[in-house]
Design a protein around this motif. Structure first.
Motif, PDB file in Angstrom:
ATOM      1  N   ALA A   1       0.718  -1.214   0.026  1.00 54.85           N
ATOM      2  CA  ALA A   1       0.055  -0.064   0.061  1.00 54.85           C
ATOM      3  C   ALA A   1       0.737   1.460   0.093  1.00 54.85           C
ATOM      4  CB  ALA A   1      -0.703  -0.042   1.140  1.00 54.85           C
ATOM      5  N   CYS A   2       1.948   1.233   0.571  1.00 59.42           N
ATOM      6  CA  CYS A   2       2.821   2.443   0.918  1.00 59.42           C
ATOM      7  C   CYS A   2       3.731   2.657  -0.456  1.00 59.42           C
ATOM      8  CB  CYS A   2       3.775   2.100   1.863  1.00 59.42           C
ATOM      9  SG  CYS A   2       3.415   2.172   3.670  1.00 59.42           S
ATOM     10  N   MET A   3       3.807   1.501  -1.178  1.00 58.33           N
ATOM     11  CA  MET A   3       4.509   1.526  -2.517  1.00 58.33           C
ATOM     12  C   MET A   3       3.345   2.224  -3.591  1.00 58.33           C
ATOM     13  SD  MET A   3       5.306  -1.272  -5.417  1.00 58.33           S
ATOM     14  CE  MET A   3       3.503  -1.316  -5.789  1.00 58.33           C
ATOM     15  N   LEU A   4       2.150   1.787  -3.399  1.00 56.81           N
ATOM     16  CA  LEU A   4       1.002   2.432  -4.250  1.00 56.81           C
ATOM     17  C   LEU A   4       0.994   3.771  -3.958  1.00 56.81           C
ATOM     18  CD1 LEU A   4      -1.775  -0.015  -4.403  1.00 56.81           C
ATOM     19  CD2 LEU A   4      -0.226   0.301  -6.055  1.00 56.81           C
ATOM     20  N   LEU A   5       1.104   4.326  -3.009  1.00 60.91           N
ATOM     21  CA  LEU A   5       0.880   5.759  -2.455  1.00 60.91           C
ATOM     22  C   LEU A   5       2.276   6.417  -3.061  1.00 60.91           C
ATOM     23  CD1 LEU A   5      -0.299   5.597   1.273  1.00 60.91           C
ATOM     24  CD2 LEU A   5      -1.441   6.173  -0.875  1.00 60.91           C
ATOM     25  N   LEU A   6       3.370   5.979  -2.874  1.00 65.87           N
ATOM     26  CA  LEU A   6       4.537   6.566  -3.405  1.00 65.87           C
ATOM     27  C   LEU A   6       4.351   6.662  -5.075  1.00 65.87           C
ATOM     28  CD1 LEU A   6       7.596   4.693  -1.281  1.00 65.87           C
ATOM     29  CD2 LEU A   6       6.494   7.188  -1.314  1.00 65.87           C
ATOM     30  N   LEU A   7       3.787   5.628  -5.862  1.00 65.29           N
ATOM     31  CA  LEU A   7       3.717   5.878  -7.168  1.00 65.29           C
ATOM     32  C   LEU A   7       2.695   6.872  -7.415  1.00 65.29           C
ATOM     33  CD1 LEU A   7       3.387   2.049  -7.987  1.00 65.29           C
ATOM     34  CD2 LEU A   7       5.422   3.608  -8.489  1.00 65.29           C
ATOM     35  N   LEU A   8       1.630   7.113  -6.586  1.00 66.64           N
ATOM     36  CA  LEU A   8       0.699   8.132  -7.029  1.00 66.64           C
ATOM     37  C   LEU A   8       1.489   9.721  -6.707  1.00 66.64           C
ATOM     38  CD1 LEU A   8      -2.520   6.824  -5.288  1.00 66.64           C
ATOM     39  CD2 LEU A   8      -1.953   7.121  -7.519  1.00 66.64           C
ATOM     40  N   LEU A   9       2.228   9.631  -5.690  1.00 70.95           N
ATOM     41  CA  LEU A   9       2.974  10.791  -5.319  1.00 70.95           C
ATOM     42  C   LEU A   9       3.914  11.089  -6.407  1.00 70.95           C
ATOM     43  CD1 LEU A   9       3.647  13.177  -3.530  1.00 70.95           C
ATOM     44  CD2 LEU A   9       5.303  11.666  -2.296  1.00 70.95           C
ATOM     45  N   PHE A  10       4.708  10.024  -6.887  1.00 75.29           N
ATOM     46  CA  PHE A  10       5.582  10.364  -8.046  1.00 75.29           C
ATOM     47  C   PHE A  10       5.044  10.746  -9.347  1.00 75.29           C
ATOM     48  CE2 PHE A  10       8.241   8.328 -11.514  1.00 75.29           C
ATOM     49  CZ  PHE A  10       9.541   9.067 -11.368  1.00 75.29           C
ATOM     50  N   GLY A  11       3.747  10.160  -9.462  1.00 76.27           N
ATOM     51  CA  GLY A  11       3.010  10.578 -10.749  1.00 76.27           C
ATOM     52  C   GLY A  11       2.801  12.323 -10.554  1.00 76.27           C
ATOM     53  N   VAL A  12       2.041  12.676  -9.380  1.00 76.57           N
ATOM     54  CA  VAL A  12       1.705  13.943  -9.099  1.00 76.57           C
ATOM     55  C   VAL A  12       3.099  15.050  -9.251  1.00 76.57           C
ATOM     56  CG1 VAL A  12       0.811  15.392  -7.341  1.00 76.57           C
ATOM     57  CG2 VAL A  12      -0.370  13.417  -7.669  1.00 76.57           C
ATOM     58  N   LEU A  13       3.928  14.498  -8.599  1.00 76.53           N
ATOM     59  CA  LEU A  13       5.290  15.371  -8.689  1.00 76.53           C
ATOM     60  C   LEU A  13       5.877  15.520 -10.128  1.00 76.53           C
ATOM     61  CD1 LEU A  13       7.167  14.179  -5.463  1.00 76.53           C
ATOM     62  CD2 LEU A  13       5.755  16.227  -5.576  1.00 76.53           C
ATOM     63  N   MET A  14       5.558  14.525 -10.743  1.00 72.72           N
ATOM     64  CA  MET A  14       6.198  14.817 -12.347  1.00 72.72           C
ATOM     65  C   MET A  14       4.935  15.669 -13.085  1.00 72.72           C
ATOM     66  SD  MET A  14       7.442  11.275 -13.691  1.00 72.72           S
ATOM     67  CE  MET A  14       6.055  10.286 -13.611  1.00 72.72           C
ATOM     68  N   GLY A  15       4.023  15.449 -12.661  1.00 76.22           N
ATOM     69  CA  GLY A  15       2.803  16.662 -13.435  1.00 76.22           C
ATOM     70  C   GLY A  15       3.234  17.914 -12.925  1.00 76.22           C
ATOM     71  N   MET A  16       3.550  18.100 -11.822  1.00 71.32           N
ATOM     72  CA  MET A  16       3.862  19.240 -10.937  1.00 71.32           C
ATOM     73  C   MET A  16       4.851  19.894 -11.609  1.00 71.32           C
ATOM     74  SD  MET A  16       4.104  20.516  -7.120  1.00 71.32           S
ATOM     75  CE  MET A  16       2.667  19.984  -6.667  1.00 71.32           C
ATOM     76  N   GLN A  17       6.210  19.194 -11.754  1.00 70.55           N
ATOM     77  CA  GLN A  17       7.429  19.578 -12.414  1.00 70.55           C
ATOM     78  C   GLN A  17       7.345  19.769 -13.877  1.00 70.55           C
ATOM     79  OE1 GLN A  17      10.755  16.769 -12.094  1.00 70.55           O
ATOM     80  NE2 GLN A  17      12.016  18.638 -11.594  1.00 70.55           N
ATOM     81  N   LEU A  18       6.281  19.204 -14.542  1.00 67.62           N
ATOM     82  CA  LEU A  18       6.194  19.250 -15.973  1.00 67.62           C
ATOM     83  C   LEU A  18       5.862  20.598 -16.237  1.00 67.62           C
ATOM     84  CD1 LEU A  18       6.414  18.245 -18.840  1.00 67.62           C
ATOM     85  CD2 LEU A  18       4.170  17.195 -18.475  1.00 67.62           C
ATOM     86  N   ASN A  19       4.854  21.167 -15.442  1.00 70.15           N
ATOM     87  CA  ASN A  19       4.176  22.370 -15.652  1.00 70.15           C
ATOM     88  C   ASN A  19       4.870  23.609 -14.706  1.00 70.15           C
ATOM     89  OD1 ASN A  19       1.363  21.779 -17.277  1.00 70.15           O
ATOM     90  ND2 ASN A  19       1.753  20.412 -15.858  1.00 70.15           N
ATOM     91  N   GLY A  20       5.969  23.338 -14.171  1.00 71.17           N
ATOM     92  CA  GLY A  20       6.627  24.444 -13.328  1.00 71.17           C
ATOM     93  C   GLY A  20       5.862  24.929 -12.319  1.00 71.17           C
TER      94      GLY A  20
END
Length: 356
Positions: A230-249
């Motif tokens: 479950a923690c791994m899934l949450l980290l994957l979600l966080l990773f995707g969100v952070l990538m989306g945030m970084q992509l748009n600056g």
């Protein structure tokens, strides 16, 4: 080993796989297998893990096989039928050989709503979650739009194990990228809770709850593995969100600083109906189970609100969990449907406020 014992062994093995795949705890799975064997007058020793099961029956007769919970979910109408089959076997209405054939038939039954129903259901349950955690019309509208994207990705990956493995990252990245882009362009406003309704499917509330229950039951291997997963899934979600945030600056502090003002007094009650209807379509719930699911959902909501009024969110979470568990057990004792079916959706609904 006689024919009856052999068929019973095969049935217990297949049943164990089905229960594990549905997300049931190993404690509950072992209890069910022992109760079935005991009702038939057969002594059995069972050891169940999330990826393996060992069954020893009648002295030297034993079997070890693999089992796994695949990405995705088992339609809840199958779970209901499986529990009814368990009751029939324990009461002697069905012999192990016929039960095995029926179990295989249940597992092969298709989703009751089809892909279009799944998509519509996911939109409804996401909107229901939005009403529950962010009762603002504009934010509900934005979340609904983002849920269209997430729902499309989920439906497209249904039944595809390889695609399902990367879907938490892919969905969170896609949804967050669109959200942050629209916020940067001034087309959307919101805070982090804006992303919860579209991504609610990937928040592992059921897995965390099952893992904690297993740890409390001294099932250390199963419980710890589920919690880690479950923690791994949450980290994957966080990773995707952070990538989306970084992509748009997009500056994180600006996104989290926006506050929500409630616009609807009765939004939780409307959200609960929408959420339950969405669950009915998305998770393929039997029509006869829907009223009981709605009852458990409102019981959890009422308990949570009473606790929030008395002493805040922690007591609200406790009273909500306590009330829904008691209600679900009461429904099961009354012979209406399994507690697993009525609790499964509430564990999804209960997770967002604690994770946002």
């Amino acid at each position: 080993m006689d024919r009856m014992t052999g068929k019973l062994m095969e049935f217990l093995e297949e049943l164990s796989r089905a229960l594990i795949a549905s997300g049931n705890s190993v404690t509950e799975t072992e209890r069910i297998l022992r109760s079935i064997a005991g009702s038939l007058g057969v002594m059995v020793e069972v050891s169940v893990l999330p990826t393996m099961l060992i069954i020893k029956m009648g002295g030297d007769v034993s079997r070890m096989s693999l089992a796994a919970q695949s990405p995705g979910f088992i339609p809840l109408h199958q779970v209901t039928e499986i529990y009814r089959l368990i009751d029939d076997v324990k009461e002697g209405h069905v012999d192990p050989e016929s039960a095995l054939d029926k179990l295989v038939s249940i597992r092969r039954s298709p989703h009751r709503s089809g892909r279009l129903g799944m998509f519509s259901g996911y939109i409804l349950l996401s909107v229901g979650i939005a009403f529950l955690i962010q009762p603002d019309l504009s934010l509900i509208t934005y979340s609904s739009f983002l849920s269209l994207i997430a729902g499309f990705l989920i439906v497209m990956s249904y039944g595809n194990e390889r695609l399902s493995l990367i879907m938490p990252v892919l969905a969170s990245f896609t949804v967050s990228s669109v959200a942050f882009f629209m916020i940067c362009e001034g087309l959307m406003t919101g805070n982090l809770s804006l992303l919860v309704p579209p991504l609610i499917y990937f928040i592992p509330g059921v897995t965390i709850t099952t893992g904690m229950y297993e740890l409390a039951s001294q099932e250390l291997v199963s419980g710890s593995s589920r919690v880690i997963y479950a923690c791994m899934l949450l980290l994957l979600l966080l990773f995707g969100v952070l990538m989306g945030m970084q992509l748009n600056g997009f500056p994180q502090q600006e996104f989290t600083a926006i506050k929500i003002t409630s616009s609807f007094i009765y939004s939780p009650y409307l959200g609960a109906v929408l959420f339950a209807t969405g669950i009915y379509l998305f998770l393929s719930v039997r029509r006869s189970d829907f009223p009981w699911i709605l009852l458990v959902l409102y019981t959890a909501l009422l308990g949570q609100q009473i606790g929030n009024l008395i002493a805040g969110g922690l007591l609200g979470a406790f009273l909500g969990a306590l009330s829904m568990t008691v209600t679900a057990r009461g429904i099961e004792i009354a012979g209406k449907t399994s507690h697993f079916v009525t609790l499964y959706h509430v564990l999804i609904q209960e997770s967002p406020p604690r994770l946002v």
